[in-house]
Every structure is written in C-alpha cells, then in structure tokens.
Design a protein around this motif. Sequence first.
Motif, mmCIF file in Angstrom:
data_model
loop_
_atom_site.group_PDB
_atom_site.id
_atom_site.type_symbol
_atom_site.label_atom_id
_atom_site.label_comp_id
_atom_site.label_asym_id
_atom_site.label_seq_id
_atom_site.Cartn_x
_atom_site.Cartn_y
_atom_site.Cartn_z
ATOM 1 N N ASP A 164 0.995 -1.173 0.010
ATOM 2 C CA ASP A 164 0.127 0.133 -0.093
ATOM 3 C C ASP A 164 0.890 1.365 -0.122
ATOM 4 O O ASP A 164 1.821 1.452 1.065
ATOM 5 N N LEU A 165 0.540 2.285 -0.914
ATOM 6 C CA LEU A 165 1.161 3.484 -0.893
ATOM 7 C C LEU A 165 0.123 4.462 -0.561
ATOM 8 O O LEU A 165 -0.722 4.638 -1.577
ATOM 9 N N LYS A 166 -0.017 5.362 0.358
ATOM 10 C CA LYS A 166 -1.264 6.295 0.721
ATOM 11 C C LYS A 166 -0.842 7.629 0.496
ATOM 12 O O LYS A 166 -1.743 8.433 0.289
ATOM 13 N N ALA A 167 0.313 7.927 0.651
ATOM 14 C CA ALA A 167 0.619 9.315 0.453
ATOM 15 C C ALA A 167 2.356 9.469 0.313
ATOM 16 O O ALA A 167 3.007 8.533 0.654
ATOM 17 N N ALA A 168 2.716 10.508 -0.448
ATOM 18 C CA ALA A 168 4.175 10.609 -0.590
ATOM 19 C C ALA A 168 4.809 11.623 0.374
ATOM 20 O O ALA A 168 5.841 11.129 1.046
ATOM 21 N N ASP A 169 4.291 12.504 0.935
ATOM 22 C CA ASP A 169 4.472 13.447 1.912
ATOM 23 C C ASP A 169 4.489 12.627 3.185
ATOM 24 O O ASP A 169 3.315 12.394 3.578
ATOM 25 N N SER A 170 5.721 12.963 4.023
ATOM 26 C CA SER A 170 5.536 12.353 5.240
ATOM 27 C C SER A 170 4.650 12.892 6.176
ATOM 28 O O SER A 170 3.968 12.298 7.053
ATOM 29 N N GLY A 171 4.474 14.277 6.192
ATOM 30 C CA GLY A 171 3.638 15.003 7.044
ATOM 31 C C GLY A 171 1.983 14.547 6.699
ATOM 32 O O GLY A 171 1.252 14.469 7.610
ATOM 33 N N VAL A 172 1.870 14.537 5.535
ATOM 34 C CA VAL A 172 0.445 14.189 4.977
ATOM 35 C C VAL A 172 0.007 12.848 5.555
ATOM 36 O O VAL A 172 -1.169 12.563 5.874
ATOM 37 N N HIS A 173 0.946 11.993 5.372
ATOM 38 C CA HIS A 173 1.040 10.430 5.557
ATOM 39 C C HIS A 173 0.528 10.330 7.353
ATOM 40 O O HIS A 173 -0.139 9.336 7.677
ATOM 41 N N LYS A 174 1.459 11.304 7.849
ATOM 42 C CA LYS A 174 1.211 11.123 9.419
ATOM 43 C C LYS A 174 -0.027 11.594 9.943
ATOM 44 O O LYS A 174 -0.852 11.121 10.563
ATOM 45 N N GLU A 175 -0.583 12.706 9.212
ATOM 46 C CA GLU A 175 -1.870 13.403 9.371
ATOM 47 C C GLU A 175 -3.052 12.451 9.129
ATOM 48 O O GLU A 175 -4.054 12.224 9.750
ATOM 49 N N LEU A 176 -2.856 11.491 8.024
ATOM 50 C CA LEU A 176 -3.930 10.722 7.440
ATOM 51 C C LEU A 176 -3.912 9.266 8.182
ATOM 52 O O LEU A 176 -5.116 8.763 8.389
ATOM 53 N N THR A 177 -2.850 8.809 8.639
ATOM 54 C CA THR A 177 -2.701 7.528 9.161
ATOM 55 C C THR A 177 -2.217 7.464 10.610
ATOM 56 O O THR A 177 -2.134 6.412 11.416
ATOM 57 N N GLY A 178 -1.574 8.488 11.130
ATOM 58 C CA GLY A 178 -1.001 8.325 12.434
ATOM 59 C C GLY A 178 0.389 8.219 12.449
ATOM 60 O O GLY A 178 1.017 8.266 13.734
ATOM 61 N N VAL A 179 1.209 7.898 11.478
ATOM 62 C CA VAL A 179 2.266 7.484 11.415
ATOM 63 C C VAL A 179 3.305 8.027 10.209
ATOM 64 O O VAL A 179 2.428 8.338 9.118
ATOM 65 N N SER A 180 4.378 8.517 10.271
ATOM 66 C CA SER A 180 5.115 8.951 8.885
ATOM 67 C C SER A 180 5.403 7.756 8.043
ATOM 68 O O SER A 180 5.148 6.527 8.617
#
Length: 298
Positions: free
Chosen positions: A186-202
């Motif tokens: 799975d790839l949910k986001a490229a930007d680490s900050g966005v990924h953390k906001e959306l999933t709770g982890v970088s």
Amino acid sequence: MSKDTGIIYNIQRFSIVDGPGARTVVFFKGCNLHCRWCHNPESVSAGKQLMAYPEKCIGCGECFRRCPQHAHSIGEDGVHRIDRDLCTCCFTCVDRCYAEALASVGQEVDSAYLTKSIMTDLAYYRNSQGGVTFSGGECMLQIDFLGEMLTVCKEASIHTAVDTAGHVDWSYFERILDVTDLFLYDLKAADSGVHKELTGVSNERILKNLKKLSDLHRRIHVRIPYIPGANDGEMEGIAKLLTGLDVEQVTVLPYHKLGVSKNLSLDNQLYEYETPAQEAIDRVLEILAEHHIQAKQN
C-alpha cells in the motif's frame, strides 16, 4: 500466543482482486496505522471485539438482561449503545441475540485449523494459478504466525502473497522473503507529514522497505487508495516515488463507504469522504501514465 496461533477476523474465499488467480484471503487482526478512511475498522484492534449492527436490532432487550457488566443501554433518543469501558467481550449478549444484531469479531486459530481451511480450495488454486493472500489489518504484526503459515503454503507449492502497509522493521521482511511470492504494498501518501496526518504515522520506514524490496527484485504490486478530500493531492508525489522502482503492477483503489457502516464505537474517529467520480479516477490514472506508470483501477 505462540507462533502456532494467531488472531484473525475473516477468511474470504475465491477472491480475484488480491493477487493472481482465485485466492483465499486470510485477514489478520491488528494494525499499527489508523487511516481516517479505514474500510475495515474491526481490523485495527489486535484483540477480540463486539460488533453491533443497529439496523438488525429488534429491541427485544435480551442483551440488557443477559450482560453481566450491564454494558448495554438505550438512551432517550432510542439508540442502543454499548459502554465499551464496561464491556469485557464475554459475548454473552452475542449468544443471546436472536436477531444477530451483535457479533464477535476476532478468532484465535492455530496453524492446523488454518491449514485445513486453506487446503480445502487447493484444486481452485492450481486450476487458476491462484493461491493464498495474507492481509489485515497488518498481517506482519503477527510475524511468527504469518511466517509459519507462509512456510506451510510454500511446502504445499501454494502461491503466497502478503498484503502490507510496510510499517514494520525490515527484519520482519527478511524473515518471510523466501516464502513470499508476491507483496501487495500500500502507498497512501508521498509526503511524510500528510501521511502522518492521515494515518497516524510517518512514511519513512514504509518507503525504505519498499525500496529494499525493489532493490532485491521481489515481485511487488503497489496499491494506491484514492480518497478525495484526503490524499488526492498526493498522486503526483506517489507517481514520482514509483519512478525507477521495480514494481510489477500498480492499482488504484477508489474510496468506498463500507467502513462507515460498521458500528464498533472505536476510539479512533472515521471520517466519511465522498466516493470519487469516474472522471477523477481517470485523472489519477492519467497522472501516473504521465510518469510512465501504467496503472489500472480496481
């Protein structure tokens, strides 16, 4: 639990979207991501849980009478509620719910039980070049049991796939590389900050593990969940990340609202997004194609 037992919450047979051919998909319980759009919220907790289906409730009151912890109540608004702080998941209410409005989620199984279940469809795997996919939740969090079951399948010449978000230590991958034929990643986001906001982890560990798998030329199918209003701005970045990686297949998974209808009263809030229009999905495929990545829609 020993390496011979694990917690699962579902076994799905004859899937054609979780790897090649007809497949049995084993869903492990427990996840270390908390995606805002999760379509299987019952998979997040590693333990057994009580699930409620309010639309099935006939108001018989049997759960109130039988619950030893008095965890069930009906408010002034007429809504049936479960006090999760009181509930011990003894499932007495489930046994007494004639309308099947209450159900237990999560089952501890041993390798013998799961092997027998998998082997039931052996002929289908061979006739369709299919196999078994281990999913979740995050199946790699139960790495001992996962490794045991992958080994069982490999010894029986059954094709194996591991569906993962990749947020585990690389040593977990090393333990199963020789018994895994395909990684669904799975790839949910490229930007680490966005990924953390959306999933709770970088996503640093996730991307590093994907790169290592690619460098080892393992078979990888990348799956991109597409959720307008959440990660729609990440598609260009994901396309750039995939450029140069040794990835066999890329699939776009449009958001659906299945998770919202599952009433578990979980601590993590699920956000309800809109299902994307076909035009928006087509644009995501175009963005990927512009980076020479041929993707398909699930």
